[in-house]
Design a protein around this motif. Structure first.
Motif, short mmCIF file in Angstrom:
data_model
loop_
_atom_site.label_atom_id
_atom_site.label_comp_id
_atom_site.label_asym_id
_atom_site.label_seq_id
_atom_site.Cartn_x
_atom_site.Cartn_y
_atom_site.Cartn_z
N GLY A 82 0.92 -1.17 0.02
CA GLY A 82 -0.11 -0.12 -0.02
C GLY A 82 0.65 1.32 0.10
O GLY A 82 0.45 2.20 -0.55
N ASN A 83 1.99 1.22 0.84
CA ASN A 83 2.94 2.41 0.95
C ASN A 83 3.41 2.75 -0.66
O ASN A 83 3.90 3.91 -0.80
CB ASN A 83 4.06 2.16 2.09
CG ASN A 83 3.45 2.48 3.43
OD1 ASN A 83 4.15 2.30 4.27
ND2 ASN A 83 2.08 2.78 3.32
N ARG A 136 2.16 2.84 -3.10
CA ARG A 136 1.36 3.62 -4.08
C ARG A 136 1.65 5.21 -4.03
O ARG A 136 1.28 5.91 -4.87
CB ARG A 136 0.04 3.70 -3.63
CG ARG A 136 -0.65 2.30 -4.26
CD ARG A 136 -1.98 2.07 -4.06
NE ARG A 136 -2.82 3.20 -3.88
CZ ARG A 136 -4.24 2.81 -4.15
NH1 ARG A 136 -4.54 1.55 -4.74
NH2 ARG A 136 -5.13 3.74 -4.15
N GLN A 137 2.44 5.72 -3.06
CA GLN A 137 2.94 6.99 -3.16
C GLN A 137 3.94 7.42 -4.40
O GLN A 137 3.93 8.25 -5.11
CB GLN A 137 3.93 7.27 -1.80
CG GLN A 137 4.36 8.69 -1.33
CD GLN A 137 4.85 8.84 -0.34
OE1 GLN A 137 5.13 7.90 0.44
NE2 GLN A 137 4.89 10.08 0.13
N VAL A 161 -8.68 -0.84 2.06
CA VAL A 161 -8.65 -2.37 1.03
C VAL A 161 -9.23 -3.19 2.26
O VAL A 161 -8.51 -3.72 3.25
CB VAL A 161 -7.34 -2.41 0.77
CG1 VAL A 161 -7.23 -3.82 0.01
CG2 VAL A 161 -6.65 -1.40 0.00
N ALA A 209 -3.07 1.79 4.53
CA ALA A 209 -1.59 1.92 4.09
C ALA A 209 -1.59 2.34 2.65
O ALA A 209 -0.39 2.70 2.30
CB ALA A 209 -1.24 0.11 3.77
N LEU A 210 -2.61 2.85 1.88
CA LEU A 210 -2.36 3.26 0.82
C LEU A 210 -2.11 5.00 0.95
O LEU A 210 -2.78 5.93 1.49
CB LEU A 210 -3.96 3.44 0.16
CG LEU A 210 -4.68 2.07 -0.15
CD1 LEU A 210 -6.22 2.30 -0.67
CD2 LEU A 210 -3.82 1.17 -0.94
N SER A 211 -0.89 4.95 0.35
CA SER A 211 -0.27 6.50 0.61
C SER A 211 -0.08 7.22 -0.30
O SER A 211 0.37 8.38 -0.42
CB SER A 211 1.33 6.13 1.18
OG SER A 211 1.91 5.56 -0.11
N ASP A 212 -1.02 7.05 -1.60
CA ASP A 212 -1.12 7.80 -2.53
C ASP A 212 -1.99 9.19 -2.23
O ASP A 212 -2.90 9.02 -1.66
CB ASP A 212 -1.48 7.38 -3.86
CG ASP A 212 -2.72 6.79 -3.66
OD1 ASP A 212 -3.13 5.87 -2.92
OD2 ASP A 212 -3.58 7.26 -4.52
N SER A 259 -4.19 10.96 -4.35
CA SER A 259 -5.39 10.78 -4.89
C SER A 259 -6.33 10.02 -4.19
O SER A 259 -7.61 10.44 -3.95
CB SER A 259 -5.55 10.54 -6.26
OG SER A 259 -4.98 9.19 -6.38
N THR A 260 -5.78 9.03 -3.40
CA THR A 260 -6.96 8.10 -2.36
C THR A 260 -7.49 9.18 -1.20
O THR A 260 -8.38 9.07 -0.84
CB THR A 260 -6.34 6.97 -2.07
OG1 THR A 260 -6.11 6.21 -3.38
CG2 THR A 260 -7.27 6.04 -1.17
N ILE A 304 -2.03 7.46 7.84
CA ILE A 304 -1.26 6.18 6.69
C ILE A 304 -0.67 5.23 7.76
O ILE A 304 0.20 5.69 8.52
CB ILE A 304 -0.39 6.91 5.87
CG1 ILE A 304 -1.10 7.58 4.74
CG2 ILE A 304 0.51 5.78 4.99
CD1 ILE A 304 -0.45 8.52 3.78
#
Lengths: 148, 122
Positions: free
Chosen positions: A96-97, A99-100, B58, B85-88, B90-91, B105
């Motif tokens: 998940g990380n 995705r940065q 997720v 955990a999604l670190s972008d 846009s999310t 995060i």
């Protein structure tokens, strides 16, 4: 797969251990996975879809995960359920990380956890898989990255 | 001390649910429920009507962004803290657009989680 892909996963892995345990992990030199199995006691697998396709997994020993769970939960007894859950959560966090770097088109699945020494974890045939050795304290684990 | 804030924790990881509970136990909160997947989260929300929800993204069955949509149809004033955990970027932006009030995060330290939670209580 590019060299930068491996760097994103290495950075994400090192960040996980440092944030969670306040102790740095080390990664060894990545190598191309051969037919030899890379499987320890517990394995957390994440499927990747979207802009990139493939899968990643992290595999670790019972002892390492037990100790890590004890640190995280600040309790001396941790159950087998906690240990299985933890390897899935590590796989989820590492993938998940990244995705940065990759953005939201890098889609990750919920983790699948395999307990016990499987013969091996099968990765997509079409893509190369790289093994990144991880050492935290005296424990060794492996991150396997397989992306198109 | 007034009435405790009713908190519901939504995450498919039991370790993370325990961790959130441990880190936030210094606040005047009551953990009214926990859910390990999106569909159960919506059902539990209808029954429990918490004041605050921590939300993973997720998850099996239904993802956290869809759960936010569903529970905000039931209670548009619900305070939601996304823990993912999604670190972008846009999310994160998408979660805020859909009504989340804060975004943490993973992996998180106690301080990071408490800071976000304190802001939510203000």
């Amino acid at each position: 797969m590019r060299e930068s892909d491996l760097h994103f996963f290495i950075d994400s892995t090192l960040n996980y251990f440092e944030e969670v345990t306040r102790e740095k992990a080390q990664t060894g030199i990545p190598y191309l996975k051969s037919v030899d199995p890379v499987v320890l006691d517990y394995t957390g697998i994440i499927g990747i879809s979207g802009k990139r396709k493939g899968s990643i997994y992290i595999t670790a020993s019972h002892k390492m995960l037990e100790y890590l769970a004890q640190i995280i939960l600040k309790q001396s007894y941790v159950s087998n359920t906690d240990i299985k859950d933890l390897i899935g959560e590590i796989a989820n966090t590492i993938s998940g990380n990244v995705r940065q770097a990759y953005g939201s088109d890098f889609m990750i699945s919920v983790p699948v956890v395999v307990e016990g020494h499987a013969k091996d974890i099968t990765m997509p045939d079409d893509f190369q898989a790289f093994v990144i050795p991880i050492t935290w304290k005296s424990y060794q684990s492996f991150l396997v990255v397989c992306l198109e | 001390m007034g009435q405790p804030t009713k908190l519901m924790i939504v995450d498919d990881s039991s370790i993370i649910r325990k961790l959130i509970q441990n880190y936030l136990n210094e606040y005047n909160i009551e953990i009214v429920g926990e859910a390990g997947d999106g569909k159960s989260a919506v059902e539990l929300f209808k029954q429990l009507r918490p004041d605050i929800v921590t939300m993973d993204i997720v998850m099996p069955e239904m993802d956290g962004l869809s759960v936010i949509d569903e529970i905000r149809k039931i209670d548009s004033s619900i305070k939601i803290m996304v823990v993912t955990a999604l670190s972008d970027k846009s999310t994160g932006i998408e979660a805020i657009k859909r009504g989340a009030k804060s975004y943490v995060i993973k992996p998180f330290t106690p301080d990071k989680l408490k800071h976000a939670f304190s802001k939510l209580l203000q």
